[in-house]
Design a protein around this motif. Sequence first.
Motif, short mmCIF file in Angstrom:
data_model
loop_
_atom_site.label_atom_id
_atom_site.label_comp_id
_atom_site.label_asym_id
_atom_site.label_seq_id
_atom_site.Cartn_x
_atom_site.Cartn_y
_atom_site.Cartn_z
N ARG A 191 -31.73 18.14 100.38
CA ARG A 191 -31.94 17.41 99.13
C ARG A 191 -32.74 18.28 98.17
N PRO A 192 -32.74 17.96 96.87
CA PRO A 192 -33.52 18.75 95.92
C PRO A 192 -35.01 18.74 96.25
N LEU A 193 -35.66 19.86 96.00
CA LEU A 193 -37.09 19.97 96.22
C LEU A 193 -37.86 19.53 94.98
N ALA A 194 -39.12 19.17 95.17
CA ALA A 194 -39.94 18.71 94.04
C ALA A 194 -40.33 19.87 93.13
N GLU A 195 -40.38 21.08 93.70
CA GLU A 195 -40.77 22.24 92.92
C GLU A 195 -39.59 23.21 92.81
N GLN A 196 -39.68 24.14 91.87
CA GLN A 196 -38.60 25.11 91.69
C GLN A 196 -38.68 26.17 92.79
N GLY A 228 -32.35 18.82 90.96
CA GLY A 228 -31.04 19.33 91.36
C GLY A 228 -31.15 20.48 92.33
N ARG A 229 -30.05 20.70 93.05
CA ARG A 229 -30.01 21.81 94.00
C ARG A 229 -28.58 22.30 94.15
N VAL A 230 -28.43 23.62 94.23
CA VAL A 230 -27.13 24.24 94.43
C VAL A 230 -27.25 25.27 95.54
N VAL A 231 -26.30 25.22 96.49
CA VAL A 231 -26.24 26.19 97.58
C VAL A 231 -24.84 26.78 97.62
N THR A 232 -24.76 28.10 97.58
CA THR A 232 -23.47 28.77 97.74
C THR A 232 -23.59 29.77 98.89
N SER A 233 -22.52 29.91 99.62
CA SER A 233 -22.52 30.81 100.77
C SER A 233 -21.13 31.38 100.96
N TYR A 234 -21.08 32.66 101.34
CA TYR A 234 -19.80 33.28 101.66
C TYR A 234 -19.99 34.26 102.81
N ARG A 235 -19.06 34.20 103.76
CA ARG A 235 -19.11 35.09 104.92
C ARG A 235 -17.75 35.72 105.13
N PHE A 251 -19.60 25.84 98.58
CA PHE A 251 -20.34 25.49 97.37
C PHE A 251 -20.85 24.06 97.56
N TYR A 252 -22.15 23.89 97.38
CA TYR A 252 -22.78 22.58 97.58
C TYR A 252 -23.73 22.31 96.42
N ALA A 253 -23.59 21.13 95.82
CA ALA A 253 -24.45 20.75 94.70
C ALA A 253 -24.89 19.30 94.90
N VAL A 254 -26.17 19.05 94.65
CA VAL A 254 -26.70 17.70 94.80
C VAL A 254 -27.76 17.46 93.74
N THR A 255 -27.78 16.26 93.20
CA THR A 255 -28.79 15.87 92.23
C THR A 255 -29.40 14.54 92.64
N GLU A 256 -30.67 14.39 92.32
CA GLU A 256 -31.41 13.20 92.71
C GLU A 256 -32.17 12.69 91.49
N ALA A 257 -32.05 11.39 91.23
CA ALA A 257 -32.67 10.81 90.04
C ALA A 257 -33.50 9.59 90.42
N ASP A 258 -34.73 9.56 89.96
CA ASP A 258 -35.57 8.37 90.11
C ASP A 258 -35.28 7.47 88.91
N SER A 260 -36.08 4.40 88.56
CA SER A 260 -37.30 3.65 88.30
C SER A 260 -38.27 3.98 89.42
N GLU A 261 -39.43 3.34 89.41
CA GLU A 261 -40.39 3.60 90.47
C GLU A 261 -39.85 3.18 91.83
N ASP A 262 -38.89 2.27 91.85
CA ASP A 262 -38.40 1.74 93.11
C ASP A 262 -36.94 2.11 93.41
N THR A 263 -36.30 2.85 92.53
CA THR A 263 -34.87 3.12 92.70
C THR A 263 -34.59 4.62 92.60
N THR A 264 -33.90 5.15 93.59
CA THR A 264 -33.52 6.57 93.61
C THR A 264 -32.03 6.68 93.90
N LEU A 265 -31.35 7.46 93.07
CA LEU A 265 -29.92 7.68 93.20
C LEU A 265 -29.66 9.15 93.51
N THR A 266 -28.84 9.41 94.53
CA THR A 266 -28.46 10.77 94.90
C THR A 266 -26.96 10.91 94.81
#
Length: 728
Positions: A191-196, A228-235, A251-258, A260-266
């Motif tokens: 999941r996305p991290l709180a810091e960059q 947000g978070r993006v992961v790409t990999s190639y082998r 290729f993997y992309a995920v975003t997370e949105a608060d 409200s204080e009680d609701t989080t959508l991923t």
Amino acid sequence: MSRLTPSRCFNTPRSLLAMAICMATLNPALADDNSETQEPSPAGTMELGATEISNSQLGSVTEGSKSYTTGTMSTATKLPLSMRETPQATTVITRQRMDDQGMTSINDVVNATPGLFLDYSNGPGRQTYSARGFDIDNLMYDGIPSGYQGWTVGAQPNLAMFDRVEVVRGATGLVTGSGNPSAAINMVRKRPLAEQKVTLTGAAGSWDDYRGEIDVSSPLNSSGTLRGRVVTSYRDANSFIDDREEDHGLFYAVTEADLSEDTTLTLGFSHQKDKTNYFWGSSMVGLDGRHLDLSRSYNPGTDWENKDQEINTVFAELRQRLANDWKLQLNANYSEQNAIFQGSYQSRWAEDKSLGRTVYRSAHDENQAGLDAFASGPFDAFGRTHELVVGASERIYDMTDHNYSPYDLEWPLDGGKPNFVHTGNSRAVTTQNGVYMTTRLNLADPLKLILGGRLDWYDYDDKESSEGDYKVTRNVTRYAGLIYDLDEHHSAYVSFSDIFTPQTAKDASGKRIKPIVGKNYEVGIKGEYFDGALNASLALFRVDQENRAASLIDKSGCVDQTNCSEASGEVRSQGIDLELQGALTENWQIGGGYTYAPVHTIKDDANPQNENQRFDTDTPEHLFKLTTTYHFQGPLEKLRVGGNVSWQSRMYNDIALADGSSYRLKQGAYAVTNLMAGYEVDEHLDLQLNANNIFDREYYSSISSSVDYGGDTYGTPRNLMLTAKYSF
């Protein structure tokens, strides 16, 4: 912060294993620089130096924890429980352990997980997984089951997008619905991290094996409520096998949105593409049933073969915090897989047993959808606080097979690529709906009772012929576990769980035989040390799979004599499960276990000679796996070393020969040893070298079961992988 002293190793009831671990951590040579000064010892006594292990109360997310264990997991019951609180054998393969061992696919996880076996008997690229003697036919993504058919379209999920893999062994029908009483493998996405944070990874290994990975995570607004978070990999890799090639892209992309204080959508999306030209054919054995002892580099395939898979997945998660510590969670997952296979394997189907090929081509469109919604929280009754989970789920598995000709069992050995022609399609849709409930009752301070139940409606719809349709209505799945805290570190438990598997066989009247039922009985003891930084377990288990269809010998009274059976077959697996995972000291991580799981046929009316015999002889009864990593301190604090060893007992197959006799083909017990060394150049750059199969052990990872087709697959020889990781 926990402080260990010798007296604490013996003052409370402990297992011998736990006491040995406890005493080992008291070695002054392993104590860190912050250990307390040793007090003078009274005359006639001796005290060892104390060791402190710091632990910031591990959570469920393992990324960044540097740990080989986790704080909580919910794969077994939907309840967020620690391993000690879960009344089944459990394992977690953390992000740190994946990185230390250089894991890239789910195959690597299965190889490293105690009690799980990676089986290549269907071909080197058609792997299946098993536990306690039964195939694993479900993989889970963030708790949502997904059907897995390793012998056809089974893909190998790329580990670059996962935080951890949680494994529960035994029957897991409460969370998966239908399936075998083997294990649940739950892959939990990053999941996305709180810091960059940006991480660049490059790896190069033996046989031109190259891999690159980019992992970027960042807040997307100033308040940090959108991440947000993006992961790409190639082998791109060759192999020790001549002319073998493979490549893997992600290729993997995920975003997370608060919201409200009680609701989080991923919301998230992943695209995975895998290709190899070596997936089906394995080496033959001689007409006498013996290994031909060919070179490990020998390729029995041809230059026109390929296995090409592409998977697109979208997923969503909504978490809503409610009043009184309750929460509501909704998970959805949808994936589309397109796969094309064309290949051959050497075979001897002709009457003169001359060497030829079996050739085949197929294409598959696999669509899977999963939806899971549940509410969970505490409730008060009888003066105590308990926990409850109530939920509902739906699974849809839609498979279209594109068929081609020729499917030829006697193609000439050097006949070249066949002119494959599309001959038609077949399609089947499986729908499964379920409702479930789990509660943990706080009977007394040291005593907890977990009760669970599930009701499933299962519908198989054969779109080609309605004669293939069948349903299972209101199947009941049960779960029960009793946990008693012996002291602050140890718990004893007993548990029962079951699972059902629909089957297509019919009885004498032409009706579908009732589903196979897998029942798991387990009793064990679990230990939790250093505030959960180290977990240990010992379990005794028995798994019974009942109602297996057995073909009737006398079919004279059958409506359909081509499909006439009775529910009379029974297979039993029973044995022992030992495991240790986590931190022995602050700088020393360990993960490993031993499993003994003999499987025998208890009842088989169609073949009475099989009763009390081994059910599957080319699956080992004993498995031992151990992984460890140690970080030096002082002048060598940037250096870490580690390794892992995997041992398994013998496998064999009794191969029928032309003269009516048989030959027992064996792969004896063997061990494979890997080593690792890493060096943290600075806070940004880390280097790691993995040396695998360092003793260059030559062995077969699978063996043949017939002289008519190949089954011998060599294990990978000694190889090296150098990985550089740069983070900022």
